[in-house]
Design a protein around this motif. Structure first.
Motif, PDB file in Angstrom:
ATOM      1  N   SER A  19       0.833  -1.206   0.000  1.00  0.00           N
ATOM      2  CA  SER A  19       0.000   0.000   0.000  1.00  0.00           C
ATOM      3  C   SER A  19       0.868   1.256   0.000  1.00  0.00           C
ATOM      4  CB  SER A  19      -0.928   0.013   1.224  1.00  0.00           C
ATOM      5  OG  SER A  19      -0.167  -0.028   2.424  1.00  0.00           O
ATOM      6  N   ASN A  20       2.137   1.095   0.427  1.00  0.00           N
ATOM      7  CA  ASN A  20       3.123   2.175   0.322  1.00  0.00           C
ATOM      8  C   ASN A  20       3.737   2.090  -1.072  1.00  0.00           C
ATOM      9  OD1 ASN A  20       5.933   3.276   0.411  1.00  0.00           O
ATOM     10  ND2 ASN A  20       5.358   3.825   2.501  1.00  0.00           N
ATOM     11  N   LYS A  21       3.557   3.104  -1.892  1.00  0.00           N
ATOM     12  CA  LYS A  21       3.966   3.052  -3.295  1.00  0.00           C
ATOM     13  C   LYS A  21       5.458   2.783  -3.452  1.00  0.00           C
ATOM     14  CE  LYS A  21       3.588   5.539  -7.680  1.00  0.00           C
ATOM     15  NZ  LYS A  21       2.986   4.381  -8.346  1.00  0.00           N
ATOM     16  N   ALA A  22       6.274   3.417  -2.602  1.00  0.00           N
ATOM     17  CA  ALA A  22       7.723   3.217  -2.703  1.00  0.00           C
ATOM     18  C   ALA A  22       8.092   1.767  -2.397  1.00  0.00           C
ATOM     19  CB  ALA A  22       8.450   4.160  -1.754  1.00  0.00           C
ATOM     20  N   LEU A  23       7.439   1.167  -1.394  1.00  0.00           N
ATOM     21  CA  LEU A  23       7.713  -0.234  -1.062  1.00  0.00           C
ATOM     22  C   LEU A  23       7.225  -1.155  -2.176  1.00  0.00           C
ATOM     23  CD1 LEU A  23       6.871  -0.409   2.762  1.00  0.00           C
ATOM     24  CD2 LEU A  23       9.120  -0.360   1.669  1.00  0.00           C
ATOM     25  N   PHE A  24       6.067  -0.850  -2.748  1.00  0.00           N
ATOM     26  CA  PHE A  24       5.562  -1.658  -3.857  1.00  0.00           C
ATOM     27  C   PHE A  24       6.548  -1.638  -5.027  1.00  0.00           C
ATOM     28  CE2 PHE A  24       2.933  -1.864  -7.807  1.00  0.00           C
ATOM     29  CZ  PHE A  24       2.655  -3.219  -7.737  1.00  0.00           C
ATOM     30  N   ASN A  25       7.073  -0.470  -5.345  1.00  0.00           N
ATOM     31  CA  ASN A  25       8.057  -0.372  -6.430  1.00  0.00           C
ATOM     32  C   ASN A  25       9.326  -1.144  -6.099  1.00  0.00           C
ATOM     33  OD1 ASN A  25       6.428   1.182  -8.103  1.00  0.00           O
ATOM     34  ND2 ASN A  25       7.134   3.112  -7.222  1.00  0.00           N
ATOM     35  N   TRP A  26       9.697  -1.162  -4.825  1.00  0.00           N
ATOM     36  CA  TRP A  26      10.876  -1.931  -4.407  1.00  0.00           C
ATOM     37  C   TRP A  26      10.626  -3.424  -4.603  1.00  0.00           C
ATOM     38  CZ3 TRP A  26      12.224  -5.558  -0.654  1.00  0.00           C
ATOM     39  CH2 TRP A  26      13.595  -5.705  -0.408  1.00  0.00           C
ATOM     40  N   PHE A  27       9.429  -3.904  -4.243  1.00  0.00           N
ATOM     41  CA  PHE A  27       9.093  -5.319  -4.420  1.00  0.00           C
ATOM     42  C   PHE A  27       9.002  -5.704  -5.890  1.00  0.00           C
ATOM     43  CE2 PHE A  27       7.213  -5.103  -0.005  1.00  0.00           C
ATOM     44  CZ  PHE A  27       8.057  -6.053   0.551  1.00  0.00           C
ATOM     45  N   ARG A  28       8.731  -4.750  -6.763  1.00  0.00           N
ATOM     46  CA  ARG A  28       8.615  -5.045  -8.192  1.00  0.00           C
ATOM     47  C   ARG A  28       9.957  -5.427  -8.805  1.00  0.00           C
ATOM     48  NH1 ARG A  28       7.388  -1.323 -11.669  1.00  0.00           N
ATOM     49  NH2 ARG A  28       6.509  -2.802 -13.159  1.00  0.00           N
ATOM     50  N   VAL A  29      11.059  -5.114  -8.138  1.00  0.00           N
ATOM     51  CA  VAL A  29      12.379  -5.549  -8.590  1.00  0.00           C
ATOM     52  C   VAL A  29      12.543  -7.009  -8.185  1.00  0.00           C
ATOM     53  CG1 VAL A  29      14.872  -5.191  -8.403  1.00  0.00           C
ATOM     54  CG2 VAL A  29      13.309  -3.216  -8.376  1.00  0.00           C
ATOM     55  N   GLY A  30      12.648  -7.893  -9.178  1.00  0.00           N
ATOM     56  CA  GLY A  30      12.630  -9.324  -8.905  1.00  0.00           C
ATOM     57  C   GLY A  30      13.676  -9.776  -7.909  1.00  0.00           C
ATOM     58  N   ASN A  31      14.891  -9.237  -7.993  1.00  0.00           N
ATOM     59  CA  ASN A  31      15.956  -9.654  -7.074  1.00  0.00           C
ATOM     60  C   ASN A  31      15.677  -9.198  -5.643  1.00  0.00           C
ATOM     61  OD1 ASN A  31      17.598 -10.985  -8.999  1.00  0.00           O
ATOM     62  ND2 ASN A  31      18.322  -9.012  -9.747  1.00  0.00           N
ATOM     63  N   ASN A  32      15.018  -8.059  -5.486  1.00  0.00           N
ATOM     64  CA  ASN A  32      14.603  -7.620  -4.146  1.00  0.00           C
ATOM     65  C   ASN A  32      13.570  -8.581  -3.573  1.00  0.00           C
ATOM     66  OD1 ASN A  32      16.232  -5.356  -4.323  1.00  0.00           O
ATOM     67  ND2 ASN A  32      14.565  -3.985  -4.891  1.00  0.00           N
TER      68      ASN A  32
END
Length: 339
Positions: free
Chosen positions: A248-261
């Motif tokens: 729900s936090n946009k910055a965290l969602f974008n971080w999770f979208r990086v497969g290696n993360n």
């Protein structure tokens, strides 16, 4: 004839009811073979000489090896065989075939060649699991399918995730290549990789230096070794819920979208779960930003970037309780000593 139940046992490793039963060819064709067709991703059906011979043996009246059927459901205290039989027959369309896909497909293929006697009296022995979680079902599926020429662990997991879609909490954010990726979606293939990494407790799930067949074997061994004997292991559905909540936090969602993360997070969370689940999303964002600064301090010419990122994320999440209040330099020193 429907399902006959002979014995009720309990598999203590995966906390599951284990039922021994049987049915006939007619019921298997009408009720069990359909369980193959409901899956989005099928195991490639084989046309080897072995299956051609089995076709001939079935027509001659052989008894096939047992078919393994599984349900994902909460633990049920069955009173007797009649209650088990009723449960199975009422819920059969929600079951999975863990072992015997090829045999059921073959049986359906030759249905028109089967005599009425074989349809009615041809015996199929059933091993039936009623399992409380998808993770535990996957563990048993891997142990069943690795020893012969197996489906890869990735394929097995894709089958389960596409059939039960245990990712419902993230369904609005997950898209496959077929759907078309967007900046508002997670890559489902990354999530499947993260599931494999979580189950095997290893970020090393796509090492290009190892031939695929050997890598699949190593992944299966990792899953079996890391899963079978942990009493307090968290379930992947808990990890998915955590990711969903943080997304729900946009910055965290974008971080999770990086497969290696995502992969590193899902491996590290097994040890870092208690600290991460109670973290404020904004504080997690701040700490992950510090991790990104640390990663920017690494000489990329001396590392394999994707693997190093996964490993750093894994170690950071595992040690989140210790590192979350540290400075970038303290985090850098800690992580480079254990990578």
């Amino acid at each position: 004839m429907a399902i006959n139940v002979f014995e009720i046992g309990f598999d203590k490793v995966i906390d599951s009811s284990f039922i021994v039963g049987s049915t006939n060819y007619s019921y298997a064709i009408s009720h069990l073979s359909n369980l193959i067709e409901k899956l989005e991703i099928q195991r490639k059906l084989q046309q080897s000489a072995i299956y051609k011979r089995l076709e001939q043996d079935i027509l001659r009246g052989c008894v096939m090896p047992p078919i393994t059927v599984a349900f994902v459901d909460e633990q049920i205290q069955f009173r007797d065989e009649a209650q088990v039989q009723k449960y199975i027959e009422q819920n059969i369309q929600s079951a999975f075939i863990l072992d015997g896909i090829q045999r059921l497909n073959l049986l359906k293929k030759i249905e028109d060649q089967l005599s009425p006697e074989l349809l009615s009296n041809g015996l199929i022995v059933l091993n039936i699991l009623i399992c409380p979680s998808m993770d535990k079902l996957l563990y048993r599926m891997v142990t069943l399918n690795n020893g012969q020429k197996p489906m890869s662990p990735a394929h097995q997991i894709e089958i389960l995730t596409s059939a039960d879609v245990g990712f419902e909490e993230l369904s609005r954010k997950i898209k496959t290549e077929k759907d078309g990726y967007s900046k508002d979606s997670l890559n489902k293939s990354d999530l499947v990789k993260a599931y494999i990494a979580f189950l095997g407790n290893s970020v090393n799930i796509d090492n290009q230096k190892i031939i695929q067949s050997k890598l699949d074997e190593l992944i299966a061994e990792n899953i079996i070794e890391s899963f079978g004997y942990e009493n307090e292991r968290i379930e992947f559905k808990q990890v998915i819920q955590l990711i969903s909540d943080f997304s729900s936090n946009k910055a965290l969602f974008n971080w999770f979208r990086v497969g290696n993360n995502l992969i590193g997070f899902c491996v590290g969370i097994s040890k870092g779960f208690q600290h991460i689940r109670s973290e404020n999303p904004e504080m997690l964002r701040i700490n992950l930003e510090k991790l990104e600064i640390v990663f920017g301090s690494i000489d990329k010419s001396k590392i394999r970037v994707s693997t190093f990122r996964r490993t750093m994320v894994k170690n950071f999440i595992e040690n989140y309780g210790v590192l979350k209040d540290k400075s970038e330099n303290e985090i850098l020193d800690f992580l480079t000593r254990i990578v």
